[in-house]
Write a protein that holds these residues in place. Sequence first.
Motif, PDB file in Angstrom:
ATOM      1  N   ASP A 142      16.989  39.785   4.574  1.00 18.10           N
ATOM      2  CA  ASP A 142      17.761  40.379   3.484  1.00 18.10           C
ATOM      3  C   ASP A 142      17.156  40.125   2.113  1.00 18.10           C
ATOM      4  O   ASP A 142      17.440  40.856   1.167  1.00 18.10           O
ATOM      5  N   TYR A 143      16.328  39.105   1.967  1.00 20.56           N
ATOM      6  CA  TYR A 143      15.672  38.828   0.683  1.00 20.56           C
ATOM      7  C   TYR A 143      14.678  39.919   0.290  1.00 20.56           C
ATOM      8  O   TYR A 143      14.274  40.002  -0.852  1.00 20.56           O
ATOM      9  N   HIS A 144      14.257  40.734   1.243  1.00 21.40           N
ATOM     10  CA  HIS A 144      13.299  41.808   0.959  1.00 21.40           C
ATOM     11  C   HIS A 144      13.974  43.060   0.420  1.00 21.40           C
ATOM     12  O   HIS A 144      13.303  43.933  -0.123  1.00 21.40           O
ATOM     13  N   LEU A 145      15.288  43.143   0.568  1.00 15.84           N
ATOM     14  CA  LEU A 145      16.002  44.370   0.225  1.00 15.84           C
ATOM     15  C   LEU A 145      16.195  44.520  -1.271  1.00 15.84           C
ATOM     16  O   LEU A 145      16.329  43.541  -2.007  1.00 15.84           O
ATOM     17  N   LEU A 146      16.207  45.789  -1.703  1.00 16.76           N
ATOM     18  CA  LEU A 146      16.370  46.172  -3.103  1.00 16.76           C
ATOM     19  C   LEU A 146      15.305  45.555  -3.999  1.00 16.76           C
ATOM     20  O   LEU A 146      15.546  45.238  -5.161  1.00 16.76           O
ATOM     21  N   LYS A 147      14.118  45.412  -3.429  1.00 12.75           N
ATOM     22  CA  LYS A 147      12.946  44.950  -4.170  1.00 12.75           C
ATOM     23  C   LYS A 147      11.812  45.928  -3.914  1.00 12.75           C
ATOM     24  O   LYS A 147      11.711  46.536  -2.846  1.00 12.75           O
ATOM     25  N   TYR A 204      17.016  48.942   3.463  1.00 13.25           N
ATOM     26  CA  TYR A 204      17.628  48.166   4.533  1.00 13.25           C
ATOM     27  C   TYR A 204      16.626  47.894   5.642  1.00 13.25           C
ATOM     28  O   TYR A 204      15.560  48.494   5.697  1.00 13.25           O
ATOM     29  N   ARG A 205      16.997  46.941   6.495  1.00 18.14           N
ATOM     30  CA  ARG A 205      16.139  46.560   7.617  1.00 18.14           C
ATOM     31  C   ARG A 205      16.444  47.435   8.819  1.00 18.14           C
ATOM     32  O   ARG A 205      17.559  47.896   8.996  1.00 18.14           O
TER      33      ARG A 205
END
Length: 143
Positions: free
Chosen positions: A92-97, A125-126
């Motif tokens: 989730d740390y990868h999202l909206l980046k 999203y993943r």
Amino acid sequence: MAFKLVSCGGGVVEPTVVEVDGSAIINIGDAVDMALDGSAGSAPVRRATSSSTTKTLFGVAVSSISSNGKVKVIPITEEQLWEADCNANTDDYHLLKRHALTDHDTVNNTHYEDSASTGVFLAIYRKGASADKKLIGKFIKSD
């Protein structure tokens, strides 16, 4: 698998046929750049790299080529959603980046925003499990 179009966002974008660099090997799903500086010789399109920017990124190949010639490419638009293979497990740390590319077929997903012009993929999203290494997102283009 590289990049796969999962939604056109309501609009249909027909693949376009473009000339590629004579030494290029381009596979289905590879991201491609428009060589704005003439560095691809007489052909305008080359495989994307980790140095690809929001200005140079052009589209994703839907045909393959192993020498000089032409390849079909879906031009990138703001409405499209793409499935991307990633360099690392996704969380989730990868999202909206925004993330840079690792190369022509992989997103360099990290926990940090790539605010430079090389931040060409916005993760939304993943897909699947973390170990599947897949994100859904949008390519970011600028003029």
